[in-house]
Scaffold this active site. Structure first.
Site, mmCIF file in Angstrom:
data_model
loop_
_atom_site.group_PDB
_atom_site.id
_atom_site.type_symbol
_atom_site.label_atom_id
_atom_site.label_comp_id
_atom_site.label_asym_id
_atom_site.label_seq_id
_atom_site.Cartn_x
_atom_site.Cartn_y
_atom_site.Cartn_z
ATOM 1 N N CYS A 35 54.864 -10.033 18.652
ATOM 2 C CA CYS A 35 54.970 -10.791 19.900
ATOM 3 C C CYS A 35 54.257 -10.109 21.058
ATOM 4 O O CYS A 35 54.053 -10.715 22.109
ATOM 5 C CB CYS A 35 56.428 -10.995 20.281
ATOM 6 N N ASP A 37 55.291 -7.326 22.818
ATOM 7 C CA ASP A 37 56.049 -6.322 23.560
ATOM 8 C C ASP A 37 57.373 -6.002 22.881
ATOM 9 O O ASP A 37 57.992 -6.862 22.246
ATOM 10 C CB ASP A 37 56.245 -6.650 25.044
ATOM 11 N N CYS A 106 59.192 -9.461 31.176
ATOM 12 C CA CYS A 106 59.289 -8.000 30.979
ATOM 13 C C CYS A 106 60.628 -7.494 31.523
ATOM 14 O O CYS A 106 61.256 -6.613 30.923
ATOM 15 C CB CYS A 106 58.147 -7.281 31.671
#
Lengths: 281, 397
Positions: A35, A37, A106
């Site tokens: 993916c 990360d 994130c």
């Protein structure tokens, strides 16, 4: 080129708490290499006080992912696990001075790693923690995760859901499912608000609510037909809007304004009257 | 801090000679070349001189060059012209690795009801010519295939492609934006019908492109307006930039040997050095048929954007095919079409050189890149065991 804050750049170039704690008391691993990360968080916890004595991370990902991970460890060190679990992805983003909208996932990854680590400490199985049905197969995102992120961040569009979870950012085949989840969560929220004892509606709250309803309920429909609406002002119970795009010349403009009024009366307060700028309403 | 610019496939420095040649056209020579008076009309001759330079670089005739706003406009014009000129033909053939100027235009045409065949490539980024042969039919209005890929530098066998396409009597366009000026491109020998090029890839400014349209083929303008460019592209000529691209083409011809020898040697030293210094690094794309200035490398277990930003902190400018460098969450469509594993795509970096790069530039990258990769791998949770096995000394804490 993304516009990153100085704080984010600093933490990316000089991240704090990098590495892996030997014999950790808790481990939180989320994401995967396919993916793009992934984050592994390891914690040392004082068993008597529940205080996080040390936190370290290893991250595979972009500058935002690395800086978010570092920010997370800074935020949780010294806190008890009960205090730490209250840290939301918004806190991580705020610590960095903000993240570009497309990079909010994130900060969500950081929050998720923390949840997984604390669950691990408490002996809760990850399956029990995340659960749900996989909606986005490209990025392995479940409906439960999407719902949670929508609620916590008050997301209103598929684009936002993608920015925060990556769901829908691959082949796009799950976008109709995400739309349905958005509708479902917002329907729940409207019911919850309707049954909640009414707080006094101050002007600030009223304007915020009107803006939210316009963004969520009205504008996407008008935009789909090439039109739009903008909130110009709120004067007492008089809501002044301006129709834009195709709506400007539309023979049904008056009906559009009436429909906006109906929706705002239903979801904000009965007393509202909507008029269009330069028009009679 | 000195800038080491290794992103020349994105855009190039405008050559000093180009800037100098353009300057009078912003100040003293500001007229409109279409004007009847001498003041403006004198520019017409200068525009035609620049056109001659562009034509000379690719072996075209003066009348076969139309100035456009950019490479994208040239690409869009070529395809749209074919569709307009042959309205009964409803099929386009292109590849999966085109620049978005072709790829997204074809997707837009697909939404309008055209049938589009996107030809696959193999793991080295090469086309299967048998598939091309099978794809082109009587219904095909145009085949649009890039000359050289912008991400990997892989050069397609354009002569063979042209032989196949022309044997079927179908129009052939090539997006040669990355090839022109770097390798010899000669339309006298290569039977393409249309060819796109762009100014800012060859040390001219941004906002100027050109389209070669072979004499005699049916053409329909994309931008409809006045009689400029003999009615093939409306809009007042961008005279300073036209002068600029003319000089840039002249310089490109002069420097082509340098691109193919000195720049290629720099690129090769850079590539070999990085492969030697960085374990789990690889080159993406066909090494044999590749632009002399381009290398696309993958560094496993680290992410491309992170590499770029760390390099940027040392003044080194590069590019990446990783998802995080774009607004999209999808990594490079080119590397995906080549079947490069996601683990490698995420850590891909494109280094593209130009005549302005030096040995010192390469030295600095060879010094800094291994440091960057090592630091990021230290941060990464992946590949630690494999790295430790290969290097025997990777830190764990």
């Amino acid at each position: 080129m993304w516009e990153y804050t100085e704080k984010l750049k600093e933490l990316f170039l000089n991240p704090k708490n990098v590495g892996e704690i030997e014999n950790p008391d808790a481990v939180g691993e989320v994401g995967n290499i396919v993916c793009g990360d992934a984050l592994k968080l390891t914690l040392k916890i004082d068993k008597e006080t529940g205080k996080i004595l040390d936190a370290k991370f290893q991250t595979f990902g972009c500058a935002s992912a690395i800086a978010s991970s570092s920010a997370l460890t800074e935020l949780i060190k010294g806190k008890t696990i009960d205090e730490a679990i209250k840290i939301k992805n918004q806190d991580i983003a705020e610590y960095l001075g903000g993240l570009p909208p497309e990079k909010m996932h994130c900060s969500v990854m950081g929050r998720e790693a923390l949840e997984v680590a604390i669950a691990d400490y408490k002996g809760i199985k990850i399956e029990e923690l995340i659960g749900g049905k996989v909606i986005c197969k490209c990025f392995d995102v479940t409906d439960e995760k999407i719902k949670k992120v929508i609620r916590e961040n008050r997301l209103t569009t598929v684009e936002q859901v993608t920015n925060y979870t990556k769901a829908g950012g691959g082949c796009g085949s799950c976008i109709p499912d995400i739309e349905n989840i958005l509708k479902e969560v917002w329907a729940e929220r409207i019911i919850e608000e309707a049954i909640r004892p009414k707080e006094r509606l101050t002007n600030i709250k009223k304007i915020a609510l009107i803006q939210e309803i316009l963004e969520r309920e009205i504008r996407p429909r008008l935009q789909a037909d090439g039109g739009d609406v903008e909130l110009i002002d709120v004067d007492g119970n008089r809501v002044i809007v301006a129709l834009r795009g195709m709506c400007t010349e539309c023979v049904m403009a008056n009906v559009t304004v009436k429909n906006i009024e109906k929706k705002l009366k239903e979801l904000v307060t009965e007393d509202l009257m909507v008029v269009s700028e330069g028009g009679q309403g | 801090m000195r800038v080491i610019y290794l992103d020349n496939n994105a855009s190039t420095r405008v050559a000093d000679e180009v800037v100098e040649a353009m300057l009078p056209y912003f100040s003293n020579l500001y007229g409109n070349p279409s004007s009847m008076h001498v003041f403006g009309g004198q520019l017409h001759k200068r525009v035609e001189d620049a056109r001659a330079e562009v034509a000379r670089l690719i072996g075209a005739e003066l009348e076969e060059i139309v100035f456009t706003g950019c490479g994208t406009e040239s690409d869009n014009t070529a395809i749209m012209s074919a569709l307009e000129s042959y309205p009964r033909k409803r099929h386009i053939v292109t590849t999966r690795v085109e620049h978005p100027a072709v790829l997204n235009f074809c997707k837009a045409m697909a939404r309008k009801g055209y049938r589009v065949t996107f030809l696959p490539v193999d793991k080295l980024g090469r086309l299967d010519l048998k598939e091309l042969d099978a794809a082109v039919t009587e219904d095909t209005a145009i085949v649009s295939i890039m000359y050289a890929n912008n991400e990997t530098g892989v050069i397609f066998p354009m002569e063979e492609i042209a032989r196949i396409v022309k044997s079927k009597g179908v129009l052939l366009h090539t997006d040669a934006v990355q090839a022109v000026g770097k390798i010899p491109v000669d339309v006298r020998k290569l039977p393409v019908d249309m060819l796109s090029l762009s100014g800012h890839k060859i040390h001219a400014p941004k906002g100027i492109g050109a389209l070669f349209i072979r004499r005699g083929i049916r053409f329909s303008p994309f931008i409809i307006g006045g009689h400029q460019e003999k009615g093939r592209r409306g809009g007042t000529e961008n005279v300073p930039s036209i002068i600029g691209i003319g000089v840039a083409c002249e310089l490109a011809a002069k420097h082509m040997n340098d691109e193919n020898s000195r720049v290629k040697a720099l690129r090769d030293r850079l590539e070999e050095g990085l492969l030697a210094c960085c374990p789990n690094a690889m080159v993406n794309g066909d090494s044999e048929h590749r632009l002399p200035n381009t290398t696309n490398m993958s560094f496993e277990y680290v992410e491309g954007e992170a590499i770029l930003l760390r390099l940027d902190s040392y003044g080194i400018c590069a590019s990446s095919g990783s998802a995080c460098t774009s607004g999209s969450l999808e990594p490079s469509h080119v590397l995906r079409a080549m079947g490069i594993p996601f683990t490698a795509i995420h850590g891909s970096v494109r280094l593209s050189l130009s005549r302005y790069n030096t040995d010192e530039d390469v030295d600095l990258v060879l010094k800094k890149m291994p440091e960057v990769i090592k630091e990021l791998r230290h941060l990464s949770p992946f590949g630690r065991e494999e790295m430790a096995r290969k290097t025997g000394k990777l830190r764990t804490n």
